[in-house]
Design a protein around this motif. Structure first.
Motif, PDB file in Angstrom:
ATOM      1  N   ASN A  77      -4.377   2.977  -1.995  1.00 42.87           N
ATOM      2  CA  ASN A  77      -3.781   2.707  -3.303  1.00 42.87           C
ATOM      3  C   ASN A  77      -2.626   1.723  -3.145  1.00 42.87           C
ATOM      4  OD1 ASN A  77      -5.186   4.768  -5.163  1.00 42.87           O
ATOM      5  ND2 ASN A  77      -4.523   6.031  -3.445  1.00 42.87           N
TER       6      ASN A  77
ATOM      7  N   ASN B  64     -13.353  -1.221  -8.732  1.00 42.41           N
ATOM      8  CA  ASN B  64     -12.300  -0.519  -7.990  1.00 42.41           C
ATOM      9  C   ASN B  64     -11.327   0.223  -8.919  1.00 42.41           C
ATOM     10  OD1 ASN B  64     -13.213  -1.103  -5.475  1.00 42.41           O
ATOM     11  ND2 ASN B  64     -11.624  -2.591  -4.964  1.00 42.41           N
TER      12      ASN B  64
ATOM     13  N   LYS C 205      -6.642   1.191  -6.939  1.00 41.19           N
ATOM     14  CA  LYS C 205      -7.283   1.764  -5.765  1.00 41.19           C
ATOM     15  C   LYS C 205      -8.274   0.768  -5.202  1.00 41.19           C
ATOM     16  CE  LYS C 205      -9.903   5.822  -4.225  1.00 41.19           C
ATOM     17  NZ  LYS C 205      -8.862   6.328  -3.318  1.00 41.19           N
TER      18      LYS C 205
ATOM     19  N   GLN D 101      -3.210   4.795 -12.353  1.00 40.80           N
ATOM     20  CA  GLN D 101      -4.177   3.694 -12.400  1.00 40.80           C
ATOM     21  C   GLN D 101      -4.479   3.318 -13.840  1.00 40.80           C
ATOM     22  OE1 GLN D 101      -7.713   4.499 -10.006  1.00 40.80           O
ATOM     23  NE2 GLN D 101      -6.451   5.560  -8.505  1.00 40.80           N
TER      24      GLN D 101
ATOM     25  N   ARG E 210       0.840  -1.198   0.000  1.00 39.46           N
ATOM     26  CA  ARG E 210       0.000   0.000   0.000  1.00 39.46           C
ATOM     27  C   ARG E 210       0.877   1.250   0.000  1.00 39.46           C
ATOM     28  NH1 ARG E 210      -4.422   0.600   4.620  1.00 39.46           N
ATOM     29  NH2 ARG E 210      -2.528   0.636   5.916  1.00 39.46           N
TER      30      ARG E 210
ATOM     31  N   SER F  51     -10.811   4.009 -11.465  1.00 37.60           N
ATOM     32  CA  SER F  51     -11.234   5.384 -11.655  1.00 37.60           C
ATOM     33  C   SER F  51     -12.192   5.469 -12.839  1.00 37.60           C
ATOM     34  CB  SER F  51     -10.001   6.263 -11.916  1.00 37.60           C
ATOM     35  OG  SER F  51     -10.377   7.506 -12.489  1.00 37.60           O
TER      36      SER F  51
ATOM     37  N   GLU G 232      -4.883   8.764 -10.586  1.00 38.53           N
ATOM     38  CA  GLU G 232      -5.754   8.225 -11.629  1.00 38.53           C
ATOM     39  C   GLU G 232      -4.974   7.960 -12.909  1.00 38.53           C
ATOM     40  OE1 GLU G 232      -8.891  11.053 -11.971  1.00 38.53           O
ATOM     41  OE2 GLU G 232     -10.004  10.278 -10.244  1.00 38.53           O
TER      42      GLU G 232
ATOM     43  N   ARG H 209      -5.092  13.268  -6.602  1.00 34.77           N
ATOM     44  CA  ARG H 209      -5.899  12.158  -7.118  1.00 34.77           C
ATOM     45  C   ARG H 209      -5.833  12.083  -8.643  1.00 34.77           C
ATOM     46  NH1 ARG H 209     -11.137  12.750  -3.062  1.00 34.77           N
ATOM     47  NH2 ARG H 209     -10.175  11.619  -1.293  1.00 34.77           N
TER      48      ARG H 209
ATOM     49  N   GLU I 204      -3.450   9.321   0.670  1.00 30.41           N
ATOM     50  CA  GLU I 204      -3.552  10.429  -0.282  1.00 30.41           C
ATOM     51  C   GLU I 204      -3.272  11.771   0.397  1.00 30.41           C
ATOM     52  OE1 GLU I 204      -7.326  10.138  -2.191  1.00 30.41           O
ATOM     53  OE2 GLU I 204      -6.846   8.261  -3.219  1.00 30.41           O
TER      54      GLU I 204
ATOM     55  N   HIS J 191     -11.194   0.633  -2.652  1.00 29.36           N
ATOM     56  CA  HIS J 191     -12.052   1.567  -1.938  1.00 29.36           C
ATOM     57  C   HIS J 191     -12.067   1.272  -0.444  1.00 29.36           C
ATOM     58  CE1 HIS J 191     -13.602   3.521  -5.520  1.00 29.36           C
ATOM     59  NE2 HIS J 191     -13.777   2.329  -6.070  1.00 29.36           N
TER      60      HIS J 191
END
Length: 252
Positions: free
Chosen positions: A65, A198, A59, A52, A26, A200, A49, A45, A30, A61
């Motif tokens: 991350n 999970n 990510k 990602q 992890r 973006s 993203e 973010r 953020e 939820h």
């Protein structure tokens, strides 16, 4: 000149490549990263993203991350025969560890009614499959069968994220799939799809709209498959009529 969020993404990408955060670990919260780079949380973010969408991080939820492990992909394979233009699906998976299933009775709204060639409000059985790999969602499949076609029970768990077991139920009920048509598009996910997978809402997904018909051209199944673009491979194999005939004779 790159935007600030792109500069942050470049630095985070460098740190990930250097092994600052090992695969599967992890990342800092953020708020901590935003303070480190002296930017707002929304700007931070945007950087995350971007990573990602590249498949570098994912990510989860409510958790945070994580640096993604490489090679976490599943395969959607379709084996087609040129003999009559029909498609026989050969759906494979690569290390999908879990597939959950929810079954709901719903009514056909506009899009579903059109897909299944039924009246708006017609009763349908909805099968929702979510596949996971190491607890991380990999695909979302929604399959719809009109009650006028068959009233199906609960399929056996077979580990397939594409709903193969629903077709087995149809076959057991005397409904044979003769033709399958798939429409494949790339798009951004809906908010609901992003939440389930999970990811973006800026992470591209591969979306497959599938319809299956019987010998009388009646639609017996409709399906929507959604898969994150960085986690899926699609393989289409087309066999010649001669090879298909030879295979059938060998099988016989």
């Amino acid at each position: 000149m790159a935007n600030r969020y792109e500069q942050i993404a470049d630095d985070l990408r460098r740190l990930i490549t250097a092994g600052t955060w090992p695969m599967g670990e992890r990342m800092p919260a953020e708020a901590e990263l935003a303070a480190r780079y002296r930017v707002s949380t929304p700007t931070l973010r945007m950087s995350l993203e971007l990573l990602q969408s590249e498949g570098l991080i994912e990510k989860r939820h409510g958790i945070g991350n994580f640096v993604r492990r490489p090679g976490q992909r599943i395969a959607y394979a379709s084996d087609r025969c040129l003999a009559d233009g029909q498609a026989a699906l050969n759906l494979g998976t690569d290390t999908v560890s879990d597939v959950s299933l929810d079954i709901t009775m719903v009514e056909a709204e506009g899009r579903l009614a059109s897909l299944l060639d039924v009246r708006v409000g017609s009763p349908l059985t909805e099968f929702v499959f979510v596949s996971r790999q190491c607890a991380s969602p990999r695909s979302l499949t929604r399959i719809y069968v009109p009650h006028a076609v068959a009233s199906l029970g609960v399929p056996e768990a077979d580990g397939s994220p594409w709903g193969d077991s629903v077709r087995e139920l149809l076959s057991a009920d005397g409904v044979e799939v003769v033709t399958t048509t798939e429409r494949v598009t790339a798009r951004f996910p809906t908010a609901e799809e992003a939440h389930t997978l999970n990811i973006s809402t800026r992470t591209p997904v591969l979306a497959v709209e599938r319809t299956s018909t019987d010998a009388s051209d009646r639609v017996v199944e409709g399906a929507f498959l959604v898969m994150p673009g960085d986690r899926i491979e699609v393989l289409f194999t087309t066999r010649s009529a001669a090879s298909a005939t030879e295979e059938m004779e060998t099988a016989g």
